[in-house]
Structure formats: C-alpha cells, structure tokens
Design a protein around this motif. Structure first.
Motif, PDB file in Angstrom:
ATOM      1  N   GLY A  23       0.777  -1.241   0.000  1.00 53.30           N
ATOM      2  CA  GLY A  23       0.000   0.000   0.000  1.00 53.30           C
ATOM      3  C   GLY A  23       0.803   1.283   0.000  1.00 53.30           C
ATOM      4  O   GLY A  23       0.261   2.363   0.252  1.00 53.30           O
ATOM      5  N   ILE A  24       2.090   1.223  -0.289  1.00 52.74           N
ATOM      6  CA  ILE A  24       2.931   2.429  -0.321  1.00 52.74           C
ATOM      7  C   ILE A  24       2.961   2.975  -1.736  1.00 52.74           C
ATOM      8  O   ILE A  24       3.208   2.248  -2.695  1.00 52.74           O
ATOM      9  N   SER A  25       2.717   4.290  -1.870  1.00 49.03           N
ATOM     10  CA  SER A  25       2.730   4.940  -3.178  1.00 49.03           C
ATOM     11  C   SER A  25       4.159   5.194  -3.635  1.00 49.03           C
ATOM     12  O   SER A  25       5.015   5.587  -2.844  1.00 49.03           O
ATOM     13  N   VAL A  26       4.394   4.974  -4.929  1.00 46.30           N
ATOM     14  CA  VAL A  26       5.701   5.238  -5.528  1.00 46.30           C
ATOM     15  C   VAL A  26       5.468   5.785  -6.934  1.00 46.30           C
ATOM     16  O   VAL A  26       4.631   5.282  -7.677  1.00 46.30           O
ATOM     17  N   ALA A  27       6.183   6.848  -7.267  1.00 45.41           N
ATOM     18  CA  ALA A  27       6.084   7.426  -8.610  1.00 45.41           C
ATOM     19  C   ALA A  27       7.466   7.426  -9.246  1.00 45.41           C
ATOM     20  O   ALA A  27       8.469   7.708  -8.582  1.00 45.41           O
ATOM     21  N   THR A  28       7.509   7.078 -10.517  1.00 45.61           N
ATOM     22  CA  THR A  28       8.753   7.131 -11.275  1.00 45.61           C
ATOM     23  C   THR A  28       8.582   8.142 -12.400  1.00 45.61           C
ATOM     24  O   THR A  28       7.481   8.318 -12.934  1.00 45.61           O
ATOM     25  N   PHE A  29       9.663   8.809 -12.738  1.00 43.72           N
ATOM     26  CA  PHE A  29       9.640   9.795 -13.809  1.00 43.72           C
ATOM     27  C   PHE A  29      11.058  10.016 -14.306  1.00 43.72           C
ATOM     28  O   PHE A  29      12.029   9.620 -13.652  1.00 43.72           O
ATOM     29  N   THR A  30      11.158  10.621 -15.472  1.00 45.46           N
ATOM     30  CA  THR A  30      12.458  10.971 -16.036  1.00 45.46           C
ATOM     31  C   THR A  30      12.540  12.478 -16.142  1.00 45.46           C
ATOM     32  O   THR A  30      11.612  13.131 -16.632  1.00 45.46           O
ATOM     33  N   LEU A  31      13.642  13.027 -15.684  1.00 40.42           N
ATOM     34  CA  LEU A  31      13.871  14.466 -15.685  1.00 40.42           C
ATOM     35  C   LEU A  31      14.913  14.805 -16.751  1.00 40.42           C
ATOM     36  O   LEU A  31      16.007  14.240 -16.745  1.00 40.42           O
ATOM     37  N   ALA A  32      14.558  15.696 -17.666  1.00 40.31           N
ATOM     38  CA  ALA A  32      15.504  16.170 -18.686  1.00 40.31           C
ATOM     39  C   ALA A  32      16.200  17.409 -18.124  1.00 40.31           C
ATOM     40  O   ALA A  32      15.560  18.415 -17.831  1.00 40.31           O
ATOM     41  N   VAL A  33      17.510  17.314 -17.968  1.00 41.67           N
ATOM     42  CA  VAL A  33      18.305  18.391 -17.394  1.00 41.67           C
ATOM     43  C   VAL A  33      19.258  18.898 -18.465  1.00 41.67           C
ATOM     44  O   VAL A  33      20.081  18.131 -18.983  1.00 41.67           O
ATOM     45  N   ASP A  34      19.145  20.182 -18.806  1.00 43.18           N
ATOM     46  CA  ASP A  34      20.016  20.765 -19.825  1.00 43.18           C
ATOM     47  C   ASP A  34      21.470  20.729 -19.385  1.00 43.18           C
ATOM     48  O   ASP A  34      21.786  20.965 -18.218  1.00 43.18           O
ATOM     49  N   ARG A  35      22.349  20.449 -20.332  1.00 37.10           N
ATOM     50  CA  ARG A  35      23.782  20.539 -20.070  1.00 37.10           C
ATOM     51  C   ARG A  35      24.194  22.000 -20.138  1.00 37.10           C
ATOM     52  O   ARG A  35      23.561  22.813 -20.804  1.00 37.10           O
ATOM     53  N   GLN A  36      25.272  22.313 -19.489  1.00 39.36           N
ATOM     54  CA  GLN A  36      25.711  23.698 -19.387  1.00 39.36           C
ATOM     55  C   GLN A  36      26.297  24.223 -20.700  1.00 39.36           C
ATOM     56  O   GLN A  36      26.173  25.400 -21.004  1.00 39.36           O
ATOM     57  N   TYR A  37      26.908  23.346 -21.483  1.00 36.07           N
ATOM     58  CA  TYR A  37      27.614  23.786 -22.675  1.00 36.07           C
ATOM     59  C   TYR A  37      26.923  23.316 -23.944  1.00 36.07           C
ATOM     60  O   TYR A  37      26.204  22.332 -23.950  1.00 36.07           O
ATOM     61  N   THR A  38      27.203  24.010 -25.050  1.00 35.35           N
ATOM     62  CA  THR A  38      26.642  23.635 -26.345  1.00 35.35           C
ATOM     63  C   THR A  38      27.671  22.836 -27.134  1.00 35.35           C
ATOM     64  O   THR A  38      28.879  22.934 -26.891  1.00 35.35           O
TER      65      THR A  38
END
Length: 172
Positions: A23-38
C-alpha cells in the motif's frame, strides 16, 4: 560520505504513480536536465535522469506535475541490480527524491501545454518565465500602450542622472 543530488529540469512524460503490495505509493519519472555547454553546432544537450519518489510526496508529485513541468528535486543517487527474464544482470542508477519544488505556476504550465510546449504569456503584463523557473516582473518604463513589447526594459534608461558608487558600497 556525502550523497546529495540537486537537479532542475523538465519531466519527459507524466509521472507513473503506482502502489506497492503493502500500500505504499511510488512514482517514477524521467527528468531532462540541460547541459551547461553547447556542442559544435551550437545545440545544447540534455541528460535524462531516472527518478523515484515515495509515499505522500509521490502522490502530490503525480497530482501537481505533468509532461513538461519544470521542477527542482533534491535527493540521493542509488544503484540497484536485478536479473531480467533472460537471466542477464541489469544495473539501474536512479535518483531517490527526498523533496521537490514546482518551479512554474499552474497558469504558465497550462499556457505552455496549449501552445504546443512554447511558453506564451497571456496579455502584455504577464511575467515571463526564464529557464530557471524564476520570473521577471513586467516593466512599465516606456512600454507601448497595451503592453505589446515583451522586450525587457532598461530600468536605468532616461533616468537623467549618473549612478555614483563608492568603494564602501561594494561587498568585496
């Protein structure tokens, strides 16, 4: 030992909220994190980080975020292994989220969703959102009637006086 992760990025899809057998809730997701350089073509890359959040925080996260939501998370990196159906060992590295912050308003998120992912503030007086989730207040200096201009105005333009700063005013 220190294992602390702080990330700011956008969700690549809606969070997947599930409940364990106990009965424990768990959520999964993917986070897109921009890189600092081009790269050499001037394009900015991104890292796609797998994240897991548990219990009531998981329910809140799933209720208040959706694909494209700008969020900040704080947590820790965890590595685990399991054997897949072919008996091959699989290694998984993910961020276990301890806390999160919503970095855009509901109105901004809804505007972005209705505009195909592009942020377009309503009217001329709505604050604009930067890449870091903050907002900049609209300027009233020399703005055309109706707020047609979304360009930031120089707060020191046409002030008629010079700014005098002594060495005592500097923090360093």
């Amino acid at each position: 030992m220190i294992n602390n992760v702080v990330l700011v990025g956008r969700l690549t899809r809606d969070p997947d909220l599930r409940t364990t057998g106990s009965g424990i809730s768990v959520a999964t997701f993917t986070l897109a994190v921009d890189r600092q350089y081009t790269n050499s073509q001037g394009e900015r890359g991104a890292d796609f980080v797998s994240c897991v959040i548990w219990r009531k925080a998981a329910e809140n996260f799933a209720n208040f975020t959706s694909k494209g939501s700008l969020v900040g998370i704080q947590g820790r990196i965890q590595t685990r292994t399991y054997d897949d159906k072919d008996g091959k060992r699989v290694y998984v590295t993910e961020v276990i989220v301890d806390s999160f912050s919503l970095l855009e308003s509901r109105r901004d998120r809804e505007n972005r969703q209705t505009n195909g992912g592009n942020f377009a503030p309503q009217g001329g007086n709505a604050p604009s959102t930067n890449n870091f989730g903050g907002s900049s207040a609209p300027s009233t200096n020399n703005a055309p009637a109706g707020g047609e201009s979304n360009k930031p105005q120089d707060p020191f333009a046409d002030s008629g006086s010079t700014i005098d700063i002594s060495d005592d005013d500097l923090p360093f």
